[in-house]
Design a protein around this motif. Structure first.
Motif, PDB file in Angstrom:
ATOM      1  N   ASP A 248      15.959 -10.750  -4.531  1.00 35.35           N
ATOM      2  CA  ASP A 248      14.934  -9.858  -3.991  1.00 35.35           C
ATOM      3  C   ASP A 248      15.576  -8.512  -3.712  1.00 35.35           C
ATOM      4  OD1 ASP A 248      16.223  -9.957  -1.436  1.00 35.35           O
ATOM      5  OD2 ASP A 248      15.086 -11.729  -0.890  1.00 35.35           O
ATOM      6  N   GLY A 253      11.627  -8.741  -0.547  1.00 36.34           N
ATOM      7  CA  GLY A 253      10.626  -8.293  -1.511  1.00 36.34           C
ATOM      8  C   GLY A 253      10.712  -9.042  -2.829  1.00 36.34           C
ATOM      9  N   GLU A 254      10.174  -8.411  -3.863  1.00 34.18           N
ATOM     10  CA  GLU A 254      10.141  -9.029  -5.182  1.00 34.18           C
ATOM     11  C   GLU A 254      11.537  -9.051  -5.809  1.00 34.18           C
ATOM     12  OE1 GLU A 254       7.473 -10.461  -6.764  1.00 34.18           O
ATOM     13  OE2 GLU A 254       6.611 -10.241  -4.750  1.00 34.18           O
TER      14      GLU A 254
END
Length: 576
Positions: A248, A253-254
């Motif tokens: 991430d 996050g992504e």
């Protein structure tokens, strides 16, 4: 060039003498530092450059440290020029957005070396200091959102003026850390090690003459260039690509995409990271110098692992890193756990080339430094304690060999893990467990190496844990039909029986009786598991790496009886 003026034997003697000077610098720092992360873990690197900042000799240490030292020297020359430096000056930098830096904990000290009034070389060393301020004890922290939370920043400044300690800089350094006595002790040990190297270099110049030494350097750098070009000719020319994902953005996050295009010609080895995701919110960003350094050791591992690493050998390497990406972030983005991205800068190069040079590249390894800090105020002494270390893990299997168990990752090179005896002597915790991790993964004709499990049980009333274990979502990759390895993870076992699991912890409170469990993954496997030698499968069962059921279901080998003898391979087992 001085190749026609100097015989090859003298060239080799001078080269080895300069390498020895770097190694003596390394040994001197290890003997005199105050922090166990330096004298036990060996979290540092030392090298010599010429007067222009070209790396000419190094001691084995952390590859990502050694590879940036030439950049740091060039920053010194850019600011001061050769005329702005005096004999016995020592300069410091730890600013990640200047050349030669990693994160603020890793301080670079540089000493210009003079001979008969002429600037001829630089001695440079980078070492991890346990605390340089910032929001949490230990300074590096997975929850940082800008660089100002990660500790004090030194641009290139003189910390010694002609052998006299710069009191103003030293006072600033001491006031901006939680353990000034230890930090200053490490700084002075580092400075002393540079002086050892300078003395050795001056002795070499007196013995052989300065001109002979300079001619020898030019000659062996040219030899390094020619060796690299010769090795390039044996690699398959072409362009190769790969993509990997970091767990991430550092703050949950992504996943972060990392891309590479490797182009091999008879004259160049080009690594292009164009397409890699942009600067991240969290501190996994890698300063540019680190990404370039990582590319260097990825290149050497493919080209010629045992070559002498110097500027000449690296001259065919060209690295392209776009602005505003995770390998070249924009200030003031945080960088304190930079290894979580920088490690990928090397790993993805190997993944791109794994199928075309399988004899040189194994499957993926656990990759992350898996760095930990356990610190606090000791109940008995009333003083700070800091245990700072990487963790070892499993390396990938290769064509014809099993992976190695319990080694530090590529980025950490020659470092060690902290010994159990030193840990329990120096710090208020006990090591309840130190074992290989037999989690599922890494199956193949050649199996991935095992990671470790290490338990620290707190005996102090309170402590703080900071940890960053990457590759927790995307396991090490397998090759040629081998399976993925196992992932890295941290567990906190609370005294009341609760278990907390995660890849990152920032300044997490631990109480007496709590156990911090560090779990590193296994490397990827190589080849079809059904082709593994049944006798090797039996040994794997005996060693506890796999169960009888796994031997049967995945390897096609039935093992029966109390003696664990091989009964027979399953029918349909591949031949050859």
């Amino acid at each position: 060039m001085g190749e026609h003026r100097i015989d090859p034997f003298t060239v080799e003697v001078i080269k080895r003498a300069l390498v020895s000077s770097a190694e003596q610098m390394f040994a001197a720092l290890g003997r005199t530092a105050k922090s166990s992360v330096i004298y036990e873990v060996l979290d540092y690197g030392c090298a010599l450059t010429d007067a222009d900042g070209r790396m000419i000799a190094q001691a084995n240490g952390i590859p990502a440290f050694i590879g940036v030292l030439g950049d740091a020297v060039r920053e010194v020359l850019s600011k001061y020029g050769a005329n702005g430096l005096e004999e016995n000056d020592i300069l410091i930098t730890n600013d990640p957005y200047m050349g030669g830096a990693t994160h603020q904990n890793d301080a670079v000290l540089i000493l210009p070396i003079f001979h008969e009034g002429q600037l001829i070389m630089f001695a440079a060393g980078k070492a991890h200091w346990n605390d340089v301020g910032g929001k949490h004890a230990g300074s590096w922290t997975p929850d940082a959102t800008d660089i100002y939370q990660e500790g004090i920043q030194f641009p290139v400044v003189k910390i010694f003026n002609a052998a006299v300690e710069n009191r103003d800089i030293v006072d600033i350094l001491a006031r901006n850390g939680r353990i000034p006595e230890m930090t200053l002790g490490d700084m002075r040990a580092q400075a002393a090690s540079l002086r050892v190297a300078a003395q050795r270099v001056q002795e070499i110049c007196k013995k052989y003459s300065l001109q002979t030494v300079l001619d020898a350097i030019d000659t062996y750098l040219e030899q390094g260039r020619r060796e690299a070009l010769s090795e390039l000719a044996h690699l398959p020319a072409g362009t190769y690509t790969a993509e990997e994902f970091i767990d991430d953005d550092g703050l949950g996050g992504e996943p972060v995409s990392v891309k590479v295009k490797v182009t091999i010609t008879d004259r160049e080895f080009i690594i292009d990271y164009t397409g890699t995701d942009r600067t991240c919110r969290g501190p996994i960003n890698s300063p540019l110098s680190v990404a370039l350094s990582t590319a260097k050791f990825a290149y050497q591992a493919v080209l010629s692992p045992h070559a002498d690493p110097n500027e000449g050998f690296f001259s065919p390497l060209r690295v392209i890193v776009p602005d505003d990406c995770v390998f070249n972030p924009v200030r003031p983005a945080p960088v304190s756990t930079y290894w979580e991205s920088a490690s990928y800068a090397g790993d993805i190069v190997w993944r791109a080339l794994a199928d075309v040079v399988p004899e040189r590249i194994p499957a993926g390894h656990f990759l992350s430094v898996c760095g930990t800090t356990v610190c606090g105020i000791d109940d008995e002494t009333g003083e700070w304690f800091f245990s700072v270390e990487p963790n070892a893990g499993g390396w990938g299997a290769g064509c014809g060999k099993d992976g190695e168990h319990g080694l530090v990752c590529t980025s950490d090179g020659e470092t060690f893990i902290l010994s159990v005896e030193v840990a329990e002597t120096r710090y208020p915790f006990l090591v309840d467990q130190f074992a290989l991790n037999t989690a599922e993964g890494g199956h193949g004709e050649w199996i991935g190496g095992r990671g470790i499990i290490k338990d620290y049980r707190m005996t102090n009333s309170l402590a703080k844990l900071t940890a960053s274990f990457g590759r927790s979502r995307f396991p090490p990759w397998g090759l040629a039909g081998g399976s993925e390895g196992a992932s890295n993870i941290v567990e906190i076992h609370r005294g009341d029986g609760r278990i907390e699991r995660g890849a990152r912890f920032s300044n997490e409170l631990l109480e007496r009786g709590d156990v911090a469990r560090f779990i590193t993954g296994s490397g990827g496997g190589y080849g079809n598991p059904k082709r593994r030698d049944p006798r090797a499968v039996r040994e794997d069962v005996l060693d506890g790496y796999i169960s009888r059921d796994v031997a049967d279901e995945i390897y096609g080998v039935q093992i029966t009886g109390e003696s664990l003898g091989v009964d027979r391979p399953r029918t349909g087992r591949p031949s050859g």
